[in-house]
Motif scaffolding. Sequence first.
Motif, PDB file in Angstrom:
ATOM      1  N   THR A  76      -3.888 122.255  21.036  1.00 44.09           N
ATOM      2  CA  THR A  76      -4.442 121.231  21.917  1.00 44.09           C
ATOM      3  C   THR A  76      -5.689 120.572  21.341  1.00 44.09           C
ATOM      4  OG1 THR A  76      -5.652 123.015  22.980  1.00 44.09           O
ATOM      5  CG2 THR A  76      -3.600 122.328  24.025  1.00 44.09           C
ATOM      6  N   SER A  77      -6.137 121.030  20.181  1.00 41.13           N
ATOM      7  CA  SER A  77      -7.424 120.598  19.631  1.00 41.13           C
ATOM      8  C   SER A  77      -7.234 119.808  18.350  1.00 41.13           C
ATOM      9  CB  SER A  77      -8.307 121.823  19.366  1.00 41.13           C
ATOM     10  OG  SER A  77      -7.921 122.466  18.160  1.00 41.13           O
ATOM     11  N   ASP A  78      -8.353 119.515  17.688  1.00 38.33           N
ATOM     12  CA  ASP A  78      -8.321 118.829  16.396  1.00 38.33           C
ATOM     13  C   ASP A  78      -8.214 119.804  15.228  1.00 38.33           C
ATOM     14  OD1 ASP A  78     -10.823 119.818  17.004  1.00 38.33           O
ATOM     15  OD2 ASP A  78     -11.939 118.096  16.269  1.00 38.33           O
ATOM     16  N   ASP A  79      -8.027 121.076  15.498  1.00 35.12           N
ATOM     17  CA  ASP A  79      -7.933 122.077  14.434  1.00 35.12           C
ATOM     18  C   ASP A  79      -6.533 122.290  13.909  1.00 35.12           C
ATOM     19  OD1 ASP A  79     -10.620 122.593  14.341  1.00 35.12           O
ATOM     20  OD2 ASP A  79     -10.484 124.691  14.960  1.00 35.12           O
ATOM     21  N   ALA A  80      -5.498 122.128  14.757  1.00 36.40           N
ATOM     22  CA  ALA A  80      -4.176 122.609  14.362  1.00 36.40           C
ATOM     23  C   ALA A  80      -3.047 121.723  14.855  1.00 36.40           C
ATOM     24  CB  ALA A  80      -3.971 124.032  14.869  1.00 36.40           C
ATOM     25  N   LEU A  81      -1.981 121.686  14.057  1.00 43.85           N
ATOM     26  CA  LEU A  81      -0.717 121.073  14.426  1.00 43.85           C
ATOM     27  C   LEU A  81       0.257 122.186  14.796  1.00 43.85           C
ATOM     28  CD1 LEU A  81      -0.392 118.596  11.391  1.00 43.85           C
ATOM     29  CD2 LEU A  81      -1.866 118.423  13.400  1.00 43.85           C
ATOM     30  N   LYS A  82       1.258 121.852  15.588  1.00 44.89           N
ATOM     31  CA  LYS A  82       2.181 122.885  16.058  1.00 44.89           C
ATOM     32  C   LYS A  82       2.933 123.550  14.913  1.00 44.89           C
ATOM     33  CE  LYS A  82       6.100 121.697  17.924  1.00 44.89           C
ATOM     34  NZ  LYS A  82       7.047 122.357  16.961  1.00 44.89           N
ATOM     35  N   GLY A  83       3.546 122.743  14.050  1.00 46.95           N
ATOM     36  CA  GLY A  83       4.353 123.288  12.972  1.00 46.95           C
ATOM     37  C   GLY A  83       5.764 123.605  13.405  1.00 46.95           C
ATOM     38  N   GLY A  84       6.476 124.350  12.554  1.00 48.48           N
ATOM     39  CA  GLY A  84       7.880 124.645  12.798  1.00 48.48           C
ATOM     40  C   GLY A  84       8.780 123.603  12.164  1.00 48.48           C
ATOM     41  N   SER A  85      10.004 123.505  12.660  1.00 53.08           N
ATOM     42  CA  SER A  85      10.994 122.628  12.036  1.00 53.08           C
ATOM     43  C   SER A  85      10.924 121.191  12.535  1.00 53.08           C
ATOM     44  CB  SER A  85      12.406 123.176  12.284  1.00 53.08           C
ATOM     45  OG  SER A  85      12.724 123.121  13.662  1.00 53.08           O
ATOM     46  N   GLY A  86      10.063 120.914  13.502  1.00 52.97           N
ATOM     47  CA  GLY A  86       9.922 119.566  14.033  1.00 52.97           C
ATOM     48  C   GLY A  86       9.300 119.624  15.414  1.00 52.97           C
ATOM     49  N   THR A  87       9.133 118.474  16.024  1.00 54.13           N
ATOM     50  CA  THR A  87       8.426 118.421  17.311  1.00 54.13           C
ATOM     51  C   THR A  87       9.205 119.102  18.429  1.00 54.13           C
ATOM     52  OG1 THR A  87       9.375 116.238  17.756  1.00 54.13           O
ATOM     53  CG2 THR A  87       7.195 116.303  16.711  1.00 54.13           C
ATOM     54  N   THR A  88      10.528 119.289  18.267  1.00 61.43           N
ATOM     55  CA  THR A  88      11.318 119.928  19.316  1.00 61.43           C
ATOM     56  C   THR A  88      11.471 121.433  19.108  1.00 61.43           C
ATOM     57  OG1 THR A  88      13.392 119.437  18.140  1.00 61.43           O
ATOM     58  CG2 THR A  88      12.623 117.819  19.763  1.00 61.43           C
ATOM     59  N   ASP A  89      10.889 121.972  18.075  1.00 63.94           N
ATOM     60  CA  ASP A  89      10.984 123.408  17.791  1.00 63.94           C
ATOM     61  C   ASP A  89       9.973 124.151  18.668  1.00 63.94           C
ATOM     62  OD1 ASP A  89      11.529 125.858  16.724  1.00 63.94           O
ATOM     63  OD2 ASP A  89      10.925 125.382  14.682  1.00 63.94           O
ATOM     64  N   TRP A 325       7.880 131.278   9.915  1.00 57.99           N
ATOM     65  CA  TRP A 325       8.394 130.095  10.599  1.00 57.99           C
ATOM     66  C   TRP A 325       7.432 128.915  10.577  1.00 57.99           C
ATOM     67  CZ3 TRP A 325      13.237 130.575  10.622  1.00 57.99           C
ATOM     68  CH2 TRP A 325      13.842 131.811  10.855  1.00 57.99           C
ATOM     69  N   ASP A 326       6.274 129.066   9.941  1.00 60.07           N
ATOM     70  CA  ASP A 326       5.425 127.920   9.603  1.00 60.07           C
ATOM     71  C   ASP A 326       4.840 127.189  10.811  1.00 60.07           C
ATOM     72  OD1 ASP A 326       4.242 126.495   7.481  1.00 60.07           O
ATOM     73  OD2 ASP A 326       5.696 124.871   7.660  1.00 60.07           O
ATOM     74  N   PHE A 327       4.464 127.928  11.830  1.00 64.00           N
ATOM     75  CA  PHE A 327       3.768 127.347  12.974  1.00 64.00           C
ATOM     76  C   PHE A 327       2.261 127.517  12.805  1.00 64.00           C
ATOM     77  CE2 PHE A 327       7.922 127.450  14.727  1.00 64.00           C
ATOM     78  CZ  PHE A 327       7.949 126.637  15.859  1.00 64.00           C
ATOM     79  N   HIS A 328       1.511 126.826  13.696  1.00 64.41           N
ATOM     80  CA  HIS A 328       0.048 126.950  13.747  1.00 64.41           C
ATOM     81  C   HIS A 328      -0.560 126.500  12.416  1.00 64.41           C
ATOM     82  CE1 HIS A 328      -3.679 129.636  14.803  1.00 64.41           C
ATOM     83  NE2 HIS A 328      -3.779 128.445  15.371  1.00 64.41           N
ATOM     84  N   LYS A 329      -0.374 125.206  12.124  1.00 63.59           N
ATOM     85  CA  LYS A 329      -0.764 124.672  10.819  1.00 63.59           C
ATOM     86  C   LYS A 329      -2.089 123.901  10.907  1.00 63.59           C
ATOM     87  CE  LYS A 329       2.593 122.978   8.201  1.00 63.59           C
ATOM     88  NZ  LYS A 329       2.683 123.973   7.125  1.00 63.59           N
ATOM     89  N   PRO A 330      -3.034 124.221  10.047  1.00 58.34           N
ATOM     90  CA  PRO A 330      -4.327 123.522  10.075  1.00 58.34           C
ATOM     91  C   PRO A 330      -4.173 122.013   9.888  1.00 58.34           C
ATOM     92  CG  PRO A 330      -4.447 125.489   8.699  1.00 58.34           C
ATOM     93  CD  PRO A 330      -3.001 125.285   9.021  1.00 58.34           C
ATOM     94  N   SER A 331      -5.027 121.269  10.548  1.00 53.97           N
ATOM     95  CA  SER A 331      -5.004 119.811  10.450  1.00 53.97           C
ATOM     96  C   SER A 331      -5.798 119.343   9.229  1.00 53.97           C
ATOM     97  CB  SER A 331      -5.597 119.187  11.715  1.00 53.97           C
ATOM     98  OG  SER A 331      -6.998 119.458  11.792  1.00 53.97           O
ATOM     99  N   GLN A 332      -5.557 118.090   8.815  1.00 58.38           N
ATOM    100  CA  GLN A 332      -6.362 117.496   7.759  1.00 58.38           C
ATOM    101  C   GLN A 332      -7.799 117.315   8.228  1.00 58.38           C
ATOM    102  OE1 GLN A 332      -5.541 116.690   4.421  1.00 58.38           O
ATOM    103  NE2 GLN A 332      -7.774 116.523   4.401  1.00 58.38           N
ATOM    104  N   ASN A 333      -7.965 117.012   9.498  1.00 54.17           N
ATOM    105  CA  ASN A 333      -9.305 116.864  10.050  1.00 54.17           C
ATOM    106  C   ASN A 333     -10.098 118.159   9.896  1.00 54.17           C
ATOM    107  OD1 ASN A 333     -11.316 117.083  12.449  1.00 54.17           O
ATOM    108  ND2 ASN A 333     -10.838 114.890  12.370  1.00 54.17           N
TER     109      ASN A 333
END
Length: 583
Positions: A76-89, A325-333
Motif C-alpha cells: 500500500t506504500s511507496d516501498d513495494a510492488l505486489k509482484g508475482g505473475s501479474g496484477t491478477t496473481d 514466487w517473487d512477491f513483495h518487490k521493492p520499488s524504484q522509488n
Amino acid sequence: MITYNIKKIAAACFVCCGITAALTSCDDFIDVEPQGVISEDLAMGQPDEMVTSAYAKLGDDWYTYPFNLWPYGDLTSDDALKGGSGTTDTNYHPFEVWSTLTASTPDHMDEMWYHLYCAISRCNRALVSLADAGDQLDEQTRKIREGEVRFLRAHFYFKLVQLWNQVPWVDEAVYRNHTEEQTPNNAFSHEELMQKIVDEFKAAYDVLPVTQPDGGRANKIAAAAYLAKCYLTMAWGNGYEDATGPTHINSEYMQEVIKYTAEVQKSQYDYLEDYGDIFLPEYKNSKESIFAVQHSGYEDDNTRFGRANWSNMLNGCWQMWSCGWDFHKPSQNLVNAFKTKDGLPMFDDYKNEIAYPTNGVPNAQKWDPRLFHTVGMPTFPYKYEAQYTMTKDNSRTPNTYGYYASLKEVPQRSKGETFDNPWQAFAMNDYVLRYTDVMLMRAEALIETGQLEEARTIVNAVRQRAKNSVAKHIQYAADQCEIALYASSDFDTKEKARLRLQWERRLELAMENGRYFDLRRWGIASQTLNKFFETEQNSVYDGQTYAQYYKDAHYTPGKNEYFPIPYIQLFYVPGLYTQNKGY
C-alpha cells in the motif's frame, strides 16, 4: 463453523440410516468419543495449556491472512510492488493502486478479520481458564500468565484497529455472555479503542517480569515498547488526514512515548552490531529482538515441517528457490531513496533520476549500505552469497514488476527452505518490536517535544551501525557505499529534524511491513502516494519499462486511511457493524 460441522454430522447420520434401514433401526446410535479433539471442559481446566494455545495463534497465519501485514503495510506504500505473475496473481492488487479497493476486494481482508478474532477468542478463553481454574498455578505464575495473555490480546487488537479503525471489542465478558453477535463496531471511538489497548498493555507491564525463562514469551520490556508504539500512534491524531499531523500533536502522549522507550533503552536490549545479522535466522532472538513471532525448522522441533513462517511463503526470489514466487518487490522509488551525496540522503532530488548500482562498476552515485541488505538486485550476490548471484532471469514478470527482490524475510539460499513443495516457507521469525524501531520511536517523540539534540544522537547511532555494516556481509559493495552522520545544524529546527527522522525510519525499516502506517500516522499518505504513483509508472531498468499499472492508481484522503470493513462481516448480522466512511 461449529454449526456447519454439526449439520454435516447430522446429514451423514441421516444418509447412513437410510442406507442401512433394512438391516437395523435408526434409534440405535453408536456413542463414540471423537478422536483428535479435546472437550471444552477439559481444555478450560488446563490454564497453562490455554495460554500456550493463545501464543500458538501468533504464527498461525497464511499468505492470504499474514499477521505481519506485509500486503497492508508495504504494498500500500511507496516501498513495494505486489509482484508475482501479474496484477491478477492473488487478490492484493487493489492494495497497490487503492482506487479499486472495496469492501469485497480484496476478499483476503475477510480472512484477516476472521483469523485475528480467532486469535482474540483464544486469548479470551485463556483468561477465563486462568480465572476459573487458575488455582492449579501458584499465584505469581497465574498473574504472569494473565499478563502475557492480555499482552497478546492487545497485540491482536492493535492490528485490528490499525487496519479497520473501529472494530467490535470482544473480551472475556462478551465470551462468557455469548453476546458476540450483539457487539457493534462503533461502541467506542478510535481513541477509546486505543485506550483500551493501552490499558491491556499497562496491565501486562505491571505484572510481567523483565526477563522470562522461556524464549518467545512477552516480558515487561516488550509491554513498555508496545505502550510506546500505541502512544506514538495516538499522539499524531486519529489517522484521518483532516485530524492528523503536526498541528494535532498530543504532547502528553509524546511524553508517554519518551517514558516507556526509556525503559527499553536501559534494558537488556541493544543495537545488534551488524545490520545484516538482524535478518539472518541464526540471530533471530538476538539483543535486537524485543518481541518476535517464533518460527522453527523441523530439525529444531522434531516435527515434519517445523513451525514455518507461512505468511511470507510467496516472497522468495524467482528461480532462486525451488518455489520462489517473487512477491513483495521493492520499488524504484525505494531504491532511489538510498542514494547519498556526501554521505547524506538526497532529500530534494533523490527521485529526479532513476539509478541503481551494478556490481563491480562503481560510479559517482553512492548509496546507503542498507540498500544492499534490503534489496536484491541483478549482478549482486543474493543475500551475500556469490554462488547465488542474481540475474534478470530472477524475475517472473519484469514488464510488470521489475527486477528487484526483497531480502530481509528470507534466509541465505545455501541454508535451504524449511518446506519446499508445492510452497516454500522458512524458519524466519517475524519481528513485532525490534530495538532500533523503538529507539526511532523515541527520537520521533523527542523531536516533537523539542529535544532535538538527543534525537540526533539516536539517529546518528542508527546510521553509525549502518556505516559499520559493510565489511562482514557486503564487502563487494564497499566502493559503492557512503554514509555520514548528521551535524547539529541538520537538527537545529523541528522541521529539519522531523524530515531526517522520517527518512531514517524508511531506510532502516524498509520492507519490514510498516511504511504505510508511518505515512498515515504523520498525515502525509495522500501527498506521498499520489506523487509516487505519478513517477513510479515510468520506471525503467536496463531498458525494461514496468509498473505502468500505476496510471490507474489514486489515494483518496478522508476514505483510504483505513481499510473497508469486509463485506462478509457486514452481511453476517445486518445492521450490527457500521462501514468506515467513504466506502
